[in-house]
Design a protein around this motif. Structure first.
Motif, PDB file in Angstrom:
ATOM      1  N   GLN A  53       0.870  -1.175   0.000  1.00 52.71           N
ATOM      2  CA  GLN A  53       0.000   0.000   0.000  1.00 52.71           C
ATOM      3  C   GLN A  53       0.909   1.228   0.000  1.00 52.71           C
ATOM      4  N   VAL A  54       0.707   2.110  -0.965  1.00 50.71           N
ATOM      5  CA  VAL A  54       1.604   3.250  -1.145  1.00 50.71           C
ATOM      6  C   VAL A  54       0.895   4.540  -0.763  1.00 50.71           C
ATOM      7  N   GLY A  55       1.572   5.341   0.059  1.00 52.39           N
ATOM      8  CA  GLY A  55       1.059   6.648   0.433  1.00 52.39           C
ATOM      9  C   GLY A  55       1.951   7.755  -0.091  1.00 52.39           C
ATOM     10  N   ARG A  56       1.754   8.940   0.431  1.00 42.58           N
ATOM     11  CA  ARG A  56       2.546  10.089  -0.020  1.00 42.58           C
ATOM     12  C   ARG A  56       3.980  10.011   0.498  1.00 42.58           C
ATOM     13  N   SER A  57       4.141   9.610   1.769  1.00 46.29           N
ATOM     14  CA  SER A  57       5.461   9.640   2.399  1.00 46.29           C
ATOM     15  C   SER A  57       6.048   8.262   2.641  1.00 46.29           C
ATOM     16  N   VAL A  58       5.190   7.255   2.674  1.00 44.61           N
ATOM     17  CA  VAL A  58       5.627   5.937   3.117  1.00 44.61           C
ATOM     18  C   VAL A  58       4.834   4.869   2.375  1.00 44.61           C
ATOM     19  N   LEU A  59       5.443   3.696   2.246  1.00 43.03           N
ATOM     20  CA  LEU A  59       4.684   2.543   1.769  1.00 43.03           C
ATOM     21  C   LEU A  59       4.692   1.488   2.867  1.00 43.03           C
ATOM     22  N   VAL A  60       3.601   0.750   2.941  1.00 48.76           N
ATOM     23  CA  VAL A  60       3.484  -0.341   3.905  1.00 48.76           C
ATOM     24  C   VAL A  60       3.570  -1.646   3.135  1.00 48.76           C
ATOM     25  N   LEU A  61       4.464  -2.496   3.576  1.00 49.64           N
ATOM     26  CA  LEU A  61       4.753  -3.757   2.884  1.00 49.64           C
ATOM     27  C   LEU A  61       4.376  -4.914   3.804  1.00 49.64           C
ATOM     28  N   LEU A  62       3.612  -5.839   3.281  1.00 50.98           N
ATOM     29  CA  LEU A  62       3.208  -7.021   4.039  1.00 50.98           C
ATOM     30  C   LEU A  62       3.646  -8.272   3.289  1.00 50.98           C
ATOM     31  N   VAL A  63       4.469  -9.087   3.933  1.00 56.50           N
ATOM     32  CA  VAL A  63       4.837 -10.392   3.384  1.00 56.50           C
ATOM     33  C   VAL A  63       3.919 -11.421   4.032  1.00 56.50           C
ATOM     34  N   VAL A  64       3.206 -12.161   3.194  1.00 57.78           N
ATOM     35  CA  VAL A  64       2.172 -13.057   3.703  1.00 57.78           C
ATOM     36  C   VAL A  64       2.175 -14.344   2.888  1.00 57.78           C
ATOM     37  N   ASP A  65       1.846 -15.445   3.533  1.00 52.82           N
ATOM     38  CA  ASP A  65       1.639 -16.677   2.779  1.00 52.82           C
ATOM     39  C   ASP A  65       0.519 -16.443   1.765  1.00 52.82           C
ATOM     40  N   PRO A  66       0.555 -17.116   0.627  1.00 51.03           N
ATOM     41  CA  PRO A  66      -0.498 -16.894  -0.372  1.00 51.03           C
ATOM     42  C   PRO A  66      -1.896 -17.024   0.235  1.00 51.03           C
ATOM     43  N   VAL A  67      -2.733 -16.027  -0.029  1.00 52.11           N
ATOM     44  CA  VAL A  67      -4.091 -16.009   0.518  1.00 52.11           C
ATOM     45  C   VAL A  67      -5.091 -15.911  -0.633  1.00 52.11           C
ATOM     46  N   PRO A  68      -6.264 -16.515  -0.471  1.00 54.28           N
ATOM     47  CA  PRO A  68      -7.251 -16.484  -1.559  1.00 54.28           C
ATOM     48  C   PRO A  68      -7.896 -15.120  -1.757  1.00 54.28           C
ATOM     49  N   ASP A  69      -7.893 -14.293  -0.704  1.00 58.14           N
ATOM     50  CA  ASP A  69      -8.545 -12.985  -0.787  1.00 58.14           C
ATOM     51  C   ASP A  69      -7.675 -11.948  -0.090  1.00 58.14           C
ATOM     52  N   GLU A  70      -7.178 -10.986  -0.849  1.00 59.28           N
ATOM     53  CA  GLU A  70      -6.307  -9.956  -0.279  1.00 59.28           C
ATOM     54  C   GLU A  70      -7.086  -8.858   0.445  1.00 59.28           C
ATOM     55  N   ALA A  71      -8.373  -8.748   0.178  1.00 58.06           N
ATOM     56  CA  ALA A  71      -9.147  -7.587   0.636  1.00 58.06           C
ATOM     57  C   ALA A  71      -9.039  -7.316   2.139  1.00 58.06           C
ATOM     58  N   PRO A  72      -9.245  -8.314   3.020  1.00 58.86           N
ATOM     59  CA  PRO A  72      -9.169  -8.000   4.455  1.00 58.86           C
ATOM     60  C   PRO A  72      -7.776  -7.551   4.894  1.00 58.86           C
ATOM     61  N   TYR A  73      -6.753  -8.046   4.217  1.00 59.69           N
ATOM     62  CA  TYR A  73      -5.387  -7.640   4.543  1.00 59.69           C
ATOM     63  C   TYR A  73      -5.142  -6.202   4.071  1.00 59.69           C
ATOM     64  N   ARG A  74      -5.652  -5.889   2.891  1.00 59.76           N
ATOM     65  CA  ARG A  74      -5.450  -4.546   2.346  1.00 59.76           C
ATOM     66  C   ARG A  74      -6.205  -3.484   3.152  1.00 59.76           C
ATOM     67  N   GLU A  75      -7.373  -3.844   3.651  1.00 62.59           N
ATOM     68  CA  GLU A  75      -8.120  -2.895   4.480  1.00 62.59           C
ATOM     69  C   GLU A  75      -7.292  -2.488   5.697  1.00 62.59           C
ATOM     70  N   LYS A  76      -6.650  -3.456   6.297  1.00 59.54           N
ATOM     71  CA  LYS A  76      -5.825  -3.175   7.476  1.00 59.54           C
ATOM     72  C   LYS A  76      -4.559  -2.407   7.092  1.00 59.54           C
ATOM     73  N   LEU A  77      -3.962  -2.776   5.978  1.00 60.53           N
ATOM     74  CA  LEU A  77      -2.782  -2.043   5.515  1.00 60.53           C
ATOM     75  C   LEU A  77      -3.123  -0.579   5.256  1.00 60.53           C
ATOM     76  N   GLN A  78      -4.301  -0.340   4.691  1.00 60.23           N
ATOM     77  CA  GLN A  78      -4.695   1.039   4.407  1.00 60.23           C
ATOM     78  C   GLN A  78      -4.908   1.822   5.697  1.00 60.23           C
ATOM     79  N   ARG A  79      -5.478   1.181   6.705  1.00 60.44           N
ATOM     80  CA  ARG A  79      -5.659   1.869   7.992  1.00 60.44           C
ATOM     81  C   ARG A  79      -4.306   2.216   8.607  1.00 60.44           C
TER      82      ARG A  79
END
Length: 273
Positions: A65-91
């Protein structure tokens, strides 16, 4: 599909302008150096002509997830649905930009000021899921918590004052003034760094067997309880429940319950799982 925290391996906050990693939180062992992953991702993001949100490797995925000043990087085992992980990364991204965006844009090289932000990350991605009926017990085998500074240290001290080896996670949450997700995050930190262990609260349906404990402890309790102690220990054969044992012993049930809990606490009795 719900988020599975057991699949999370590593989270990093990387400054966009210089590519420095300002916060790293390892969750599980990686076969690749996390710093190499962070450097690779930063280079890809900077030079890519189109936005990249996911990099798939053989054994893991990298969500970005990329912002203006920083990016958040998550290394995760393959998951069938990224959405719940991305919601948290965005927060996480929104929060770090709000709290530290200015400092990140005028970075002076000191990453220590960002260590407290680890708690915000762990609230979204705790190290483990908690069973609210389990009882946390303090351990003497803990290792250094790298981000135990400032407010994180203060809140961990608060939590530790409520851990007495008898209260369940749910009871501790009720007693503390912190939000539930904050308490759960703090508990996961203490567990991850081996400062607590979890045990089941005994019920009269539990089956116990004798454990290994120093004779000096048994002698101390024998001096207080006399032959009742030996009669009690003899009954724990790995087959009878606590209720069945209490029913046949001619002693006060409350006193026996107190003694059983004490014996479990010091390792003289242990549960059969």
């Amino acid at each position: 599909m719900p988020l599975d925290v057991s699949k999370v391996r590593y989270i990093s906050l990387i400054r966009m302008e210089g590519g420095e990693s300002v916060l790293n939180i390892p969750y599980a062992e990686l076969t690749v150096d996390p710093d190499l992953i962070a450097g690779f991702v930063t280079a890809v993001i900077i030079f890519a002509k189109t936005p990249i949100r996911t990099i798939r490797k053989a054994a893991y995925d990298i969500l970005i997830q990329v912002g203006r000043s920083v990016l958040v990087l998550l290394v995760v085992d393959p998951v069938p649905d990224e959405a719940p992980y991305r919601e948290k990364l965005q927060r996480i991204l929104d929060e770090v930009e709000s709290l530290h965006g200015e400092k990140l844009r005028h970075f002076e090289g000191d990453v220590r000021r960002f260590r407290e932000f680890a708690l915000t990350v762990i609230k979204e991605f705790p190290f483990q899921s908690a069973d609210l009926n389990m009882v946390p017990v303090m351990s003497k085998n803990g290792v250094r918590i790298p981000f135990r500074v400032g407010n994180v240290d203060h809140e961990l001290e608060q939590l530790e004052s409520f851990i007495n080896g008898k209260r369940t996670v749910a009871e501790i949450m009720d007693l503390m003034s912190l939000a539930d997700e904050e308490v759960l995050a703090l508990l996961s930190i203490l567990s991850r760094y081996q400062w607590i262990e979890f045990k089941h609260r005994l019920t009269d349906k539990d089956i116990l067997i004798p454990g290994e404990c120093p004779s000096i402890i048994l002698d101390k309790h024998r001096a207080q309880y006399g032959k009742a102690l030996d009669e009690l220990l003899d009954k724990f054969d790995g087959k009878s429940s606590i209720r069945e044992i209490l029913d046949v012993l001619p002693y006060d049930r409350d006193a026996l319950w107190f003694l059983i809990n004490k014996l479990v606490e010091v390792g003289c009795l242990k549960a059969v799982h």
